[in-house]
Design an enzyme around this catalytic site. Sequence first.
Site, mmCIF file in Angstrom:
data_model
loop_
_atom_site.group_PDB
_atom_site.id
_atom_site.type_symbol
_atom_site.label_atom_id
_atom_site.label_comp_id
_atom_site.label_asym_id
_atom_site.label_seq_id
_atom_site.Cartn_x
_atom_site.Cartn_y
_atom_site.Cartn_z
ATOM 1 N N ARG A 32 0.812 -1.215 0.000
ATOM 2 C CA ARG A 32 0.000 0.000 0.000
ATOM 3 C C ARG A 32 0.848 1.269 0.000
ATOM 4 N NH1 ARG A 32 -3.308 -3.906 1.843
ATOM 5 N NH2 ARG A 32 -5.586 -3.583 1.905
ATOM 6 N N ASP A 323 -6.442 -15.113 7.028
ATOM 7 C CA ASP A 323 -5.111 -15.551 6.605
ATOM 8 C C ASP A 323 -4.441 -16.456 7.631
ATOM 9 O OD1 ASP A 323 -5.142 -14.275 4.147
ATOM 10 O OD2 ASP A 323 -4.206 -12.448 4.911
#
Length: 444
Positions: A32, A323
């Site tokens: 990001r 995850d």
Amino acid sequence: LQGRKLLNLTTSVNSKIQGSVRCPGDKSISQRVLMIGALMNQAMKIDGFLHGADPLSTMSSLNQIGAKITIGKDGLVYLNKRDRAFLDCKDSLDLGNSGTGLRLMLGLTSGIGLNLSFCGDKSLSKRPMGRAINPLVEMGANIESLNGKLPISLSSAKLQTKFTYELPVASAQVKSSILLAGLAAKAEIQVIEPIQTRDHTERMLKNFGAKIEITSKQNKNIINLSSSNFLQAKDYTVVGDISSASFLMVAALISHSEGLEIQNVGMNPSRTGVLQVLKKMGANIEIKNQRLESGEPCADLVVKKSKLKGVKLSGDIIPNIIDEIPILSIAAAFAEGETLICDAAELRVKESDRLQAVSDGFKKMGIIHKNLEDGMSISGNADSLSLKDSILIESHDDHRIAMSFLIAGLKCSKPITVKNCENILTSFPNFIELTSAIGYKLEK
């Protein structure tokens, strides 16, 4: 390990986990900050960047469209001011194995208004991208794909100046893709999510001065991004990846470690579900030295000897731990009692069908379980697993599956060999070095 093929890795037995290590940088944050930094087009440097295959493929793709990102001899990443606008690209942008990189780059480049195409490896090419493509098309993007999958091409188009989208399924990547498209296109954006997902993008935008507001209404999370933003670059420190730390935490817990300290772990509330689950299972984990780094909370974790028990996991906690479910499944296999995981059907469309991949490994190990449509039930056994012979487990070309079963080897009487572990480079490039530093040796 960068540049070397890991191939197969074999575990050692009778290892003692202890010591102190620094958590590797957060993969999602690393990607990001590259995109937002490139868009700001101001000089800045990034410390703590994860030099894994996924962030590096994102870096390469950004440089293909004109960004000027370099890695210094000091390991820091430098974003340099470019002297021209972003460029169309004739060669496909190759995102490798990175679903995060692809979804976010789709949003960013749609907002900029570029002509280009995307490709990826065999695993990424199988993953559905429709949830990211559809809202971008609604915004006005011109995107063509192969039934919602790679290869994907993008033609320049002007996006709406004001856009509202309610996510049908909670997804931090889709939310971030829309926000990046709006930021690049200078559009007013509202994203409504059924429950709050990971908010790294929102925190990072705030850190750089964006006008972004987050509110709650009728149990829904609402993000409003202004069309008028002037972001101010400043040096950025990437906190450690709690997903990576989770492998080290479970290693310490199932091996009955006397103590393991993991430094600089990201403690974003939208990511700490794995800590909540492990504590619910009975884990003794001390959180100390809490602080903020570039707008992200972080801390040091001390994992102490614990006795784990089975739990039920479902509902709102699942998006927060999606995850970490493979490594939590390993913790459950060596806990007392049954663990039930539900509402996790999304795991079937990750880098692999992770529910099936865990089930396949458990069958090889003789762990009693049931593979459910949206999860799994696991009958735990707190004792070490007695194996007659060494066993071979398939990683399914998935980094989290590979690392999870390598950690499981700590509780086995014979070595486990996990096949095709080069995928570990995507998210945890120094996995072998860190596990070795805390007392667990893995052999090629």
